[in-house]
Design a protein around this motif. Sequence first.
Motif, short mmCIF file in Angstrom:
data_model
loop_
_atom_site.label_atom_id
_atom_site.label_comp_id
_atom_site.label_asym_id
_atom_site.label_seq_id
_atom_site.Cartn_x
_atom_site.Cartn_y
_atom_site.Cartn_z
N ARG A 11 9.37 -12.68 17.89
CA ARG A 11 8.85 -12.65 16.52
C ARG A 11 7.41 -12.13 16.49
O ARG A 11 6.56 -12.59 17.25
N SER B 252 12.11 -4.19 14.11
CA SER B 252 12.23 -4.26 12.66
C SER B 252 10.87 -4.07 12.00
O SER B 252 9.88 -4.69 12.39
N PRO C 60 12.55 -7.83 5.09
CA PRO C 60 13.34 -8.68 5.99
C PRO C 60 14.84 -8.49 5.77
O PRO C 60 15.29 -8.15 4.67
N LYS D 94 17.01 -14.23 10.72
CA LYS D 94 16.20 -13.47 9.77
C LYS D 94 15.17 -12.65 10.55
O LYS D 94 14.34 -13.22 11.28
N GLU E 299 11.97 -10.15 10.41
CA GLU E 299 10.88 -9.77 9.52
C GLU E 299 10.04 -8.67 10.15
O GLU E 299 10.22 -8.28 11.31
N HIS E 300 9.11 -8.17 9.36
CA HIS E 300 8.22 -7.08 9.76
C HIS E 300 7.53 -7.40 11.09
O HIS E 300 6.84 -8.41 11.21
N ASP F 14 9.15 -7.95 14.02
CA ASP F 14 10.02 -8.65 14.96
C ASP F 14 10.78 -7.67 15.86
O ASP F 14 11.06 -6.53 15.47
N SER G 139 14.62 -8.34 -1.30
CA SER G 139 14.00 -8.19 0.01
C SER G 139 13.03 -7.00 -0.01
O SER G 139 13.43 -5.87 -0.30
N HIS H 38 8.72 -5.61 1.37
CA HIS H 38 7.50 -5.82 2.14
C HIS H 38 6.38 -5.03 1.48
O HIS H 38 6.64 -3.96 0.91
N ARG I 227 13.67 -1.18 4.70
CA ARG I 227 13.50 -1.68 6.05
C ARG I 227 13.80 -0.57 7.05
O ARG I 227 14.75 0.20 6.88
#
Length: 218
Positions: free
Chosen positions: A27, A151, A155, A173, A175-176, A178, A200, A202, A209
């Motif tokens: 993460r 990623s 998310p 999950k 996220e940015h 990860d 979803s 960012h 994504r």
Amino acid sequence: MPTTDDLFADSTPAAPEQIAEGAWLLRGFVLSDADRLLDAISQVASQAPFRHQITPGGYSMSAAMSSCGEWGWVTDRQGYRYSTKDPLTDQPWPAMPDLLRQVAIDAAAASGYEGFNPDACLINRYETGAKMGLHQDKDEADFSAPIVSISLGAPITFMFGGLARTDKTSRWKLEHGDVVVWGGKSRLFFHGVAPLGKRSEHPQTGPMRYNLTFRKVT
């Protein structure tokens, strides 16, 4: 000057989290490099534009794709395969930016896979509703190298199963920033992502994504 990531997230990577034998979730591992990674994606896409490829069954993939490195992954009526040339231009794929290669090497090493040297980076762009069904990464010539998946942006839910498509999947999950790395006994496990949700997003990419998947093809 602080970056967007400094404002919205802690840039300190967490300890690797095991999601299966040989598979790890890191993460925030590339959070400090996220701005430069997004710039690198833009540079690649300026040479090899994103496109919705057609599966052998005639369906358009919901995620748009580009590639960089010695090999790019393509699909059409002839099947799934790697190619040294972009079929849109008949030119070699863009060279893999040094930053992309290094973060993949570092993520693999952090997961216990020293010596990883990817020769392909597949870049998927997901917009609202886009998904990737359960599949195995099995078009490579050698399965001894791991897969490294980064990623960026909105998310999404990552699904990780087993050697059979019908095996139970765990859901994570992503996220940015990860990274997921899998190899060894889990190298051929089925995996995919659920549809990108309507809410979803960012701050840097909006409802979009990006996923960079690094592989050793030959």
